[in-house]
Scaffold this motif. Structure first.
Motif, PDB file in Angstrom:
ATOM      1  N   ILE A 148       0.848  -1.202   0.000  1.00 12.71           N
ATOM      2  CA  ILE A 148       0.000   0.000   0.000  1.00 12.71           C
ATOM      3  C   ILE A 148       0.880   1.246   0.000  1.00 12.71           C
ATOM      4  N   ALA A 149       1.922   1.216   0.822  1.00 12.78           N
ATOM      5  CA  ALA A 149       2.862   2.348   0.861  1.00 12.78           C
ATOM      6  C   ALA A 149       3.574   2.505  -0.481  1.00 12.78           C
ATOM      7  N   ALA A 150       3.912   1.382  -1.114  1.00  5.92           N
ATOM      8  CA  ALA A 150       4.599   1.442  -2.409  1.00  5.92           C
ATOM      9  C   ALA A 150       3.730   2.091  -3.474  1.00  5.92           C
ATOM     10  N   LEU A 151       2.445   1.797  -3.449  1.00  2.00           N
ATOM     11  CA  LEU A 151       1.536   2.374  -4.453  1.00  2.00           C
ATOM     12  C   LEU A 151       1.527   3.893  -4.405  1.00  2.00           C
ATOM     13  N   ASN A 152       1.776   4.440  -3.237  1.00  2.00           N
ATOM     14  CA  ASN A 152       1.762   5.892  -3.092  1.00  2.00           C
ATOM     15  C   ASN A 152       2.925   6.578  -3.806  1.00  2.00           C
ATOM     16  N   HIS A 153       3.935   5.808  -4.202  1.00  2.00           N
ATOM     17  CA  HIS A 153       5.094   6.384  -4.907  1.00  2.00           C
ATOM     18  C   HIS A 153       4.882   6.475  -6.413  1.00  2.00           C
ATOM     19  N   PHE A 154       3.861   5.806  -6.926  1.00  2.00           N
ATOM     20  CA  PHE A 154       3.625   5.840  -8.366  1.00  2.00           C
ATOM     21  C   PHE A 154       2.824   7.083  -8.754  1.00  2.00           C
ATOM     22  N   GLU A 155       3.080   7.570  -9.941  1.00  2.00           N
ATOM     23  CA  GLU A 155       2.372   8.740 -10.447  1.00  2.00           C
ATOM     24  C   GLU A 155       1.477   8.350 -11.615  1.00  2.00           C
ATOM     25  N   ASN A 156       0.197   8.675 -11.496  1.00  2.00           N
ATOM     26  CA  ASN A 156      -0.775   8.444 -12.568  1.00  2.00           C
ATOM     27  C   ASN A 156      -0.808   6.988 -13.033  1.00  2.00           C
ATOM     28  N   VAL A 157      -0.829   6.098 -12.062  1.00  2.00           N
ATOM     29  CA  VAL A 157      -0.858   4.666 -12.347  1.00  2.00           C
ATOM     30  C   VAL A 157      -2.052   4.050 -11.632  1.00  2.00           C
ATOM     31  N   SER A 158      -2.842   3.265 -12.345  1.00  2.00           N
ATOM     32  CA  SER A 158      -3.949   2.565 -11.714  1.00  2.00           C
ATOM     33  C   SER A 158      -3.439   1.309 -11.028  1.00  2.00           C
ATOM     34  N   LYS A 159      -4.064   0.933  -9.939  1.00  2.00           N
ATOM     35  CA  LYS A 159      -3.641  -0.252  -9.194  1.00  2.00           C
ATOM     36  C   LYS A 159      -3.703  -1.506 -10.060  1.00  2.00           C
ATOM     37  N   GLU A 160      -4.633  -1.531 -10.983  1.00  2.00           N
ATOM     38  CA  GLU A 160      -4.808  -2.692 -11.856  1.00  2.00           C
ATOM     39  C   GLU A 160      -3.614  -2.914 -12.784  1.00  2.00           C
ATOM     40  N   SER A 161      -2.803  -1.886 -12.961  1.00  2.00           N
ATOM     41  CA  SER A 161      -1.660  -1.995 -13.871  1.00  2.00           C
ATOM     42  C   SER A 161      -0.335  -2.182 -13.126  1.00  2.00           C
ATOM     43  N   VAL A 162      -0.407  -2.534 -11.841  1.00  2.00           N
ATOM     44  CA  VAL A 162       0.789  -2.737 -11.014  1.00  2.00           C
ATOM     45  C   VAL A 162       1.004  -4.231 -10.799  1.00  2.00           C
ATOM     46  N   ILE A 163       2.252  -4.683 -10.934  1.00  2.00           N
ATOM     47  CA  ILE A 163       2.629  -6.076 -10.683  1.00  2.00           C
ATOM     48  C   ILE A 163       3.726  -6.115  -9.630  1.00  2.00           C
ATOM     49  N   VAL A 164       3.629  -7.075  -8.732  1.00  2.00           N
ATOM     50  CA  VAL A 164       4.647  -7.306  -7.707  1.00  2.00           C
ATOM     51  C   VAL A 164       5.566  -8.429  -8.175  1.00  2.00           C
ATOM     52  N   VAL A 165       6.862  -8.286  -7.918  1.00  4.29           N
ATOM     53  CA  VAL A 165       7.822  -9.366  -8.132  1.00  4.29           C
ATOM     54  C   VAL A 165       8.429  -9.715  -6.776  1.00  4.29           C
ATOM     55  N   GLY A 166       8.268 -10.971  -6.344  1.00  8.25           N
ATOM     56  CA  GLY A 166       8.761 -11.375  -5.033  1.00  8.25           C
ATOM     57  C   GLY A 166       9.150 -12.836  -5.003  1.00  8.25           C
ATOM     58  N   ASP A 167       9.830 -13.232  -3.926  1.00 16.35           N
ATOM     59  CA  ASP A 167      10.339 -14.601  -3.823  1.00 16.35           C
ATOM     60  C   ASP A 167       9.587 -15.467  -2.829  1.00 16.35           C
ATOM     61  N   SER A 168       8.743 -14.880  -2.008  1.00 15.34           N
ATOM     62  CA  SER A 168       8.134 -15.652  -0.927  1.00 15.34           C
ATOM     63  C   SER A 168       6.618 -15.716  -1.057  1.00 15.34           C
ATOM     64  N   PRO A 169       6.004 -16.721  -0.437  1.00 13.62           N
ATOM     65  CA  PRO A 169       4.544 -16.768  -0.435  1.00 13.62           C
ATOM     66  C   PRO A 169       3.944 -15.578   0.293  1.00 13.62           C
ATOM     67  N   TYR A 170       4.717 -14.990   1.201  1.00 13.62           N
ATOM     68  CA  TYR A 170       4.217 -13.846   1.976  1.00 13.62           C
ATOM     69  C   TYR A 170       4.098 -12.601   1.097  1.00 13.62           C
ATOM     70  N   ASP A 171       4.955 -12.501   0.073  1.00 19.41           N
ATOM     71  CA  ASP A 171       4.794 -11.426  -0.916  1.00 19.41           C
ATOM     72  C   ASP A 171       3.475 -11.589  -1.652  1.00 19.41           C
ATOM     73  N   ALA A 172       3.236 -12.794  -2.147  1.00 20.93           N
ATOM     74  CA  ALA A 172       2.016 -13.050  -2.926  1.00 20.93           C
ATOM     75  C   ALA A 172       0.763 -12.887  -2.078  1.00 20.93           C
ATOM     76  N   GLN A 173       0.815 -13.371  -0.838  1.00 19.41           N
ATOM     77  CA  GLN A 173      -0.342 -13.253   0.057  1.00 19.41           C
ATOM     78  C   GLN A 173      -0.649 -11.798   0.376  1.00 19.41           C
ATOM     79  N   ALA A 174       0.399 -11.020   0.638  1.00 19.75           N
ATOM     80  CA  ALA A 174       0.203  -9.602   0.940  1.00 19.75           C
ATOM     81  C   ALA A 174      -0.347  -8.857  -0.267  1.00 19.75           C
ATOM     82  N   ALA A 175       0.199  -9.154  -1.438  1.00 19.68           N
ATOM     83  CA  ALA A 175      -0.257  -8.479  -2.650  1.00 19.68           C
ATOM     84  C   ALA A 175      -1.706  -8.822  -2.970  1.00 19.68           C
ATOM     85  N   GLU A 176      -2.062 -10.085  -2.790  1.00 17.35           N
ATOM     86  CA  GLU A 176      -3.416 -10.528  -3.114  1.00 17.35           C
ATOM     87  C   GLU A 176      -4.461  -9.823  -2.249  1.00 17.35           C
ATOM     88  N   LYS A 177      -4.088  -9.464  -1.035  1.00 20.11           N
ATOM     89  CA  LYS A 177      -5.029  -8.799  -0.128  1.00 20.11           C
ATOM     90  C   LYS A 177      -5.463  -7.429  -0.642  1.00 20.11           C
TER      91      LYS A 177
END
Length: 221
Positions: A148-177
């Motif tokens: 959520i904090a990371a999204l605040n750094h983007f300019e003129n970007v919709s959340k639907e067009s953001v992708i996370v790259v991570g190595d752990s299931p905790y990244d995917a679980q957090a992003a999915e929420k």
């Protein structure tokens, strides 16, 4: 079509997961507890407050939890941080992402000082639109606060067009929420099955493999 990418750091861009596990094992030992290295390694990616209950009781956490966490941080910084190396082709991958016109934010549960060190180690400061760290949020992964904090750094970007790259299931679980899709990498030590079960939409060996298959990856525009 993506417009912005959020990259995790530990285990995704830098080869540090085994060092974090080592620091936790040492910290538990310092206060008289045993924690199996392999089991600890499978917890890396969570905030420390979620790792402690996996190995000691609430009574033990009340007694020694903060001391264990502090020792772990100090041990990692003093003895292990200097041994951390970048995974191959990280800068080249981020350059490719930028060439597509995408914005990039780093999102890590590490301390701000550690995140700063990683950026210098990777040589990617000029490619980054923003950085978030443990100091920016109340709750660490698997809660979604860091993204959520990371999204605040983007300019003129919709959340639907953001992708996370991570190595752990905790990244995917957090992003999915917060309805973000996650591309997984195996270099953090989690299996393909674990990452798929957590919700990763595509999985690659490491940043170099993701770069090699960039055109057909979810990152490509």
């Amino acid at each position: 079509m993506p417009e912005a990418i959020i990259f995790d750091l530990d285990g995704t861009l830098v080869d540090s997961v085994h060092f974090h596990a080592e620091a936790w094992v040492k910290a538990f030992e310092q206060y008289g507890y045993h924690a199996d290295f392999d089991k600890v390694r499978q917890q890396i990616g969570k905030g420390g407050e979620y790792i402690l209950p996996e190995f000691i009781s609430q009574e033990e956490i009340d007694k020694d939890g903060s001391k264990i966490s502090d020792y772990r941080k100090q041990y990692y910084q003093k003895n292990l941080l200097g041994q951390v190396k970048p995974f191959p082709k990280v800068r080249e991958l981020l350059e490719r992402v930028k060439a597509d016109g995408n914005q990039i934010v780093l999102a890590s549960s590490a301390r701000p000082k550690t995140v700063e060190h990683y950026q210098e180690l990777l040589g990617i400061k000029d490619l980054i639109n923003g950085v978030t760290s443990r100091g920016d949020v109340e709750q660490a992964k698997p809660h979604p606060d860091i993204f959520i904090a990371a999204l605040n750094h983007f300019e003129n970007v919709s959340k639907e067009s953001v992708i996370v790259v991570g190595d752990s299931p905790y990244d995917a679980q957090a992003a999915e929420k917060i309805s973000l899709s996650t591309v997984g990498v195996l270099c953090g030590g989690f299996s393909e099955d674990v990452l798929k079960e957590a919700g990763c939409i595509a999985i690659y060996k490491d940043p170099a493999d993701l770069l090699d298959h960039y055109e057909e990856s979810p990152l490509s525009s």
